[in-house]
Design a protein around this motif. Structure first.
Motif, mmCIF file in Angstrom:
data_model
loop_
_atom_site.group_PDB
_atom_site.id
_atom_site.type_symbol
_atom_site.label_atom_id
_atom_site.label_comp_id
_atom_site.label_asym_id
_atom_site.label_seq_id
_atom_site.Cartn_x
_atom_site.Cartn_y
_atom_site.Cartn_z
ATOM 1 N N TRP A 87 40.939 40.451 46.700
ATOM 2 C CA TRP A 87 41.390 40.206 45.328
ATOM 3 C C TRP A 87 40.351 40.687 44.317
ATOM 4 N N ASP A 88 39.081 40.432 44.640
ATOM 5 C CA ASP A 88 38.016 40.895 43.745
ATOM 6 C C ASP A 88 37.919 42.423 43.737
ATOM 7 N N GLU A 89 38.005 42.993 44.930
ATOM 8 C CA GLU A 89 37.859 44.445 45.053
ATOM 9 C C GLU A 89 38.964 45.190 44.305
ATOM 10 N N LYS A 130 40.244 37.850 34.868
ATOM 11 C CA LYS A 130 38.973 37.137 34.782
ATOM 12 C C LYS A 130 38.975 36.288 33.510
ATOM 13 N N ASP A 181 40.868 43.821 41.919
ATOM 14 C CA ASP A 181 41.075 43.255 40.585
ATOM 15 C C ASP A 181 42.476 42.646 40.436
ATOM 16 N N GLU A 212 39.827 36.643 49.211
ATOM 17 C CA GLU A 212 39.045 36.628 47.961
ATOM 18 C C GLU A 212 38.302 37.952 47.765
ATOM 19 N N ARG A 213 37.771 38.490 48.854
ATOM 20 C CA ARG A 213 37.091 39.778 48.757
ATOM 21 C C ARG A 213 38.056 40.877 48.345
#
Length: 288
Positions: A277-279, A285, A281, A274-275
């Motif tokens: 994927w967020d980092e 969203k 992008d 998750e980290r």
């Protein structure tokens, strides 16, 4: 009896058959696609013999009765059909106006049959040896490759060493497998028309001492012969395409069962993912 025994048994016993039984045999050999979906009564009417004669015909070939004979005939038929014959058979079984309802209704029925006929002991036995494996190999070919890729994607999140072997030639396949031993697990996925490469891989893995799991349509499947555990799911013909809804549901159940046993590891892995994927992008969203 294996799926190959249906036609072989008919031909082997043909000379000694009665006149009535020969008529049945001739009809089946010439019209096996159609015959595999006929009741004993309708088959008897088609060839001009009684229903009881059809039942005796099946039993004299060594089957437990006509339903057992018909099931094996269907399996043999599905493994023999070419893509063109599949289209012709599908066209004869459904109207263009009811494809939407017909196909999904058949998929629902196959999932229901898979639940009813499933071997729970084999399922949880497979889960146990997967959890203990040093390395997991997933082998498939052709349309079954989609199922194998789905399984590989989620297993690679759960386990450190998962290898997908799909659509490889015999030489490349064996080269990828030659180091396997009793600490490894090989999961073979194959549905009619069965892939020879998957069968070769399963036989080699078993002979090398690895634990072998077969995901297929029946215990008579060629990949089931040397498997420690056989997980079966109903499949069928939809035009030239295979119906894989029930096999996918079975694989989903396998992933879920394994994930419940590895919950702590999975939670840790997903926190890291998750980290990432967020980092980077990775996902869109949304406000929903």
């Amino acid at each position: 009896m294996s799926i190959k025994d249906v036609f072989a048994s008919i031909k082997a016993e043909y000379v000694s058959m009665s006149k009535g039984h020969r008529k049945i045999a001739d009809y089946i050999l010439e019209n096996y696609q159609k015959a595999s979906f006929m009741t004993a009564l309708s088959l008897g009417q088609a060839v001009g013999v009684s229903e009881s004669t059809v039942v005796r015909f099946a039993m004299e070939l060594g089957f437990d009765g006509y339903p057992d004979f018909q099931e094996n005939l269907r399996l043999a038929m599905r493994s023999k059909l070419t893509s063109v014959e599949r289209i012709e058979l599908a066209s004869s079984q459904m109207d263009k106006n009811d494809v939407y309802e017909k196909v999904m209704s058949l998929d629902i029925e196959r999932i229901r049959e898979t639940i009813e006929n499933g071997d729970r002991e084999a399922f949880y036995g497979a889960v146990d040896i997967i959890l203990k494996a040093r390395k997991i190999y997933i082998v498939a070919s052709r349309s079954a490759s989609a199922l194998a890729e789905f399984l590989r994607y989620y297993f690679s999140i759960i386990f450190d060493d998962v290898k997908l072997l799909n659509d490889l030639g015999t030489s490349d396949l064996l080269q990828q497998l030659f180091r396997i031993d009793e600490k490894d697990v090989v999961i073979g996925i194959s549905f009619p028309r069965y892939s020879k490469q998957t069968t070769i891989a399963m036989n080699y893995a078993s002979d090398s001492g690895a634990s072998v799991i077969a995901v297929t349509d029946c215990r008579q499947s060629p990949i089931a012969e040397k498997a420690k555990y056989v997980l079966t799911a109903g499949s069928g013909i939809v035009s030239f395409a295979d119906s894989l809804a029930a096999p996918l549901s079975l694989i989903n159940a396998l992933i879920a069962a394994v994930s419940l046993e590895k919950e702590k590891d999975i939670n840790k892995n997903f926190e890291t993912l998750e980290r990432l994927w967020d980092e980077y992008d990775v996902y869109e969203k949304t406000d929903r």
